[in-house]
Motif scaffolding. Structure first.
Motif, mmCIF file in Angstrom:
data_model
loop_
_atom_site.group_PDB
_atom_site.id
_atom_site.type_symbol
_atom_site.label_atom_id
_atom_site.label_comp_id
_atom_site.label_asym_id
_atom_site.label_seq_id
_atom_site.Cartn_x
_atom_site.Cartn_y
_atom_site.Cartn_z
ATOM 1 N N LYS A 181 1.810 6.554 -6.987
ATOM 2 C CA LYS A 181 0.729 7.478 -7.338
ATOM 3 C C LYS A 181 1.199 8.926 -7.214
ATOM 4 C CE LYS A 181 -3.542 7.960 -5.162
ATOM 5 N NZ LYS A 181 -4.703 7.331 -4.524
ATOM 6 N N GLU A 182 1.921 9.225 -6.142
ATOM 7 C CA GLU A 182 2.432 10.576 -5.932
ATOM 8 C C GLU A 182 3.468 10.928 -6.994
ATOM 9 O OE1 GLU A 182 3.074 14.353 -4.090
ATOM 10 O OE2 GLU A 182 1.406 12.968 -4.285
ATOM 11 N N GLU A 226 1.123 4.156 -2.972
ATOM 12 C CA GLU A 226 0.979 5.592 -2.720
ATOM 13 C C GLU A 226 2.180 6.360 -3.278
ATOM 14 O OE1 GLU A 226 -1.499 7.538 -1.512
ATOM 15 O OE2 GLU A 226 -2.670 5.696 -1.665
ATOM 16 N N ALA A 247 0.842 -1.200 0.000
ATOM 17 C CA ALA A 247 0.000 0.000 0.000
ATOM 18 C C ALA A 247 0.878 1.252 0.000
ATOM 19 C CB ALA A 247 -0.927 -0.004 1.214
ATOM 20 N N THR A 248 1.941 1.233 0.788
ATOM 21 C CA THR A 248 2.871 2.363 0.832
ATOM 22 C C THR A 248 3.501 2.575 -0.538
ATOM 23 O OG1 THR A 248 3.356 1.974 3.166
ATOM 24 C CG2 THR A 248 4.986 3.243 1.915
#
Length: 138
Positions: A113-114, A110, A106-107
């Motif tokens: 995505k960033e 993210e 999940a990290t």
């Protein structure tokens, strides 16, 4: 006058890294000598059986393990994975889905995505600057 072109070589550790394999698992003949760029290119183009075996079954170095699990190298360390893993061990982890692995995935998602958002923002900024710089020309 022609200059003699020297053959560029690399340490076995560098060659193993470029090949994506765990150096201690390679044959002694690979570990003992320098590898030329031509030899590296040949290994990549026509991998011998030992190289195909290592790539398929491992043990894999941390960057490869991290990529196969979809986490960062730091995420592996946070999850307690410090040793090279075989493909079988990686698949077992994927099936078990330990809490640390889900959290690190999940990290990583993210982070990606960033990074994509920032890349898109930078691209839009460049396009605006290109448009703005062309607007004053008549």
């Amino acid at each position: 006058m022609k200059s003699q072109q020297s053959t560029q070589t690399m340490k076995p550790a560098t060659a193993a890294k470029r090949l994506g394999v765990y150096l201690p698992a390679t044959p002694a003949s690979f570990q003992e000598g320098a590898v030329t760029r031509a030899e590296l290119d040949e290994l990549q183009a026509n991998p011998p059986e030992w190289l195909r075996e290592l790539r398929n079954n491992g043990p894999h170095p941390r960057p490869v393990v991290a990529a196969k699990l979809g986490v960062s190298i730091a995420g592996l360390a946070r999850g307690g994975v410090t040793e090279p893993l075989t493909t079988e061990q990686i698949e077992a982890l994927k099936q078990e889905r330990p809490e640390w692995l889900e959290k690190e995935r999940a990290t990583q998602a993210e982070v990606r995505k960033e990074a994509a958002r920032l890349k898109e923002r930078e691209q839009e900024k460049r396009e605006r600057e290109k448009t703005d710089s062309g607007a004053g020309r008549d």
